[in-house]
Design an enzyme around this catalytic site. Structure first.
Site, PDB file in Angstrom:
ATOM      1  N   GLY A 124       0.788  -1.220   0.000  1.00 46.26           N
ATOM      2  CA  GLY A 124       0.000   0.000   0.000  1.00 46.26           C
ATOM      3  C   GLY A 124       0.820   1.268   0.000  1.00 46.26           C
ATOM      4  O   GLY A 124       0.467   2.247  -0.674  1.00 46.26           O
ATOM      5  N   GLU A 146      15.027  -3.364  -6.746  1.00 44.92           N
ATOM      6  CA  GLU A 146      14.966  -4.825  -6.783  1.00 44.92           C
ATOM      7  C   GLU A 146      13.702  -5.262  -7.516  1.00 44.92           C
ATOM      8  O   GLU A 146      13.745  -6.052  -8.442  1.00 44.92           O
ATOM      9  CB  GLU A 146      14.961  -5.376  -5.356  1.00 44.92           C
ATOM     10  CG  GLU A 146      14.822  -6.894  -5.294  1.00 44.92           C
ATOM     11  CD  GLU A 146      14.806  -7.399  -3.867  1.00 44.92           C
ATOM     12  OE1 GLU A 146      15.415  -8.452  -3.620  1.00 44.92           O
ATOM     13  OE2 GLU A 146      14.189  -6.761  -2.996  1.00 44.92           O
TER      14      GLU A 146
END
Length: 333
Positions: A124, A146
């Protein structure tokens, strides 16, 4: 994804046991005889290089994700080819941000400036950050991450993410794996603006830090009054792997103008009881040592840790704890 990271790549490359078989989902072979590894270039190539037998499952729904490097393998390296049932890529539901996520995101957006190079994770908070930035007066953001979630697609399509001010991989959105909606996978397919690299490249703190103004945003489960961060367990209950959190915390620390943020809601529910996530001492695995943590963020504010003495770190953390627990934390401190 919770186990990705620089250390995991190193284990496969040379410190762990060599796998016997690599069984990897790939995009259809191109005219040059190459199979693309799709939205995960993290440690697949390292596994292929060490294993005895290579099997590929060809799926027409796998997007062709350009490199970077180590994002493909040649048919001459393959022992067996499996025809797939061509199931769709796993699509993650968009997590609607909670009020706490939006409050944290608004605090973070104030710390992001033109030319910042972003690392956002999943959930979120990153979604909320991406949504606010997409409509903000900001330009030339970069991506070295990443993971690449949907938030980056919105930023790119709104013209906020050009990568023009990056010091390495200019104009490229660098990542090692992608997870999100079908919109994300369609965006990555044959897109030269994106570059998939192995995790040993994307998560190497030295590589990360070569870009200026790296902004690293990661989640945590607990933070104690020394500034130690636990992102993997609640006591002895294991919840997640280490991931790249420490890698990017270090990278942001060493980046010129870099900023690292560890974000968490100030509380959680346990059996109907409200529990503080700011605690006197971590009860679990320490993911990030206090010596490298720059900033902790809750919905109540940003606690700046780096360079402060221990008592000021504790004071700053108590100030962003839920008000219900602040007196107790002062006594414990």
């Amino acid at each position: 994804p919770g186990n990705y990271g620089q250390d995991h790549w190193n284990l496969i490359r040379g410190f762990g046991h060599a796998p016997n078989v690599a069984f990897i989902k790939v995009a259809p072979m191109d005219k040059h005889g190459f199979f693309n590894l799709g939205p995960s270039a993290s440690y697949e190539r390292a596994t292929i290089d060490r294993c005895e037998i290579v099997v590929v499952e060809v799926n027409t729904n796998v997007p062709r994700c350009l490199g970077g490097n180590h994002e493909q393998l040649h048919v001459s390296e393959v022992d067996y080819i499996v025809e797939s049932s061509n199931e769709p890529m796993t699509a993650l539901p968009i997590v609607p941000p909670r009020a706490e996520d939006e409050a944290i995101a608004n605090l973070l957006v104030g710390e992001i400036e033109d030319g910042s190079c972003l690392q956002l994770g999943i959930g979120g908070i990153p979604n909320a950050v991406g949504k606010i930035l997409a409509d903000a007066d900001i330009k030339d953001l970069g991506c070295h991450s990443e993971m690449i979630p949907d938030a980056y697609v919105d930023l790119y399509e709104k013209g906020k993410m050009s990568g023009a001010q990056k010091q390495i991989d200019r104009y490229k959105m660098v990542y090692t794996f992608a997870m999100g909606s079908q919109k994300l996978y369609d965006f990555l397919d044959d897109n030269p603006a994106c570059a998939a690299y192995p995790v040993g490249y994307t998560n190497h703190p030295f590589i990360i830090s070569q870009n200026d103004k790296v902004v690293s945003v990661n989640n945590a489960l607990q933070v104690d009054l020394f500034g130690q961060v636990c992102s993997e367990s609640q006591g002895f209950r294991h919840i997640s792997g280490t991931g790249g959190q420490l890698d990017f915390t270090l990278g942001a620390t060493f980046s010129k103008g870099g900023k690292g943020f560890i974000c968490l809601h100030s509380t959680r529910q346990r059996g109907g009881e409200l529990i503080s996530r700011i605690v006197p001492a971590v009860n679990g695995i320490v993911t990030c040592p206090r010596s490298y943590v720059m900033n902790i963020v809750t919905e109540f504010g940003i606690a700046k840790l780096k360079g402060n003495p221990t008592y000021e770190i504790a004071e700053n953390l108590i100030a962003i704890a839920h008000p219900q627990f602040q007196d107790e934390l002062i006594m414990k401190a």
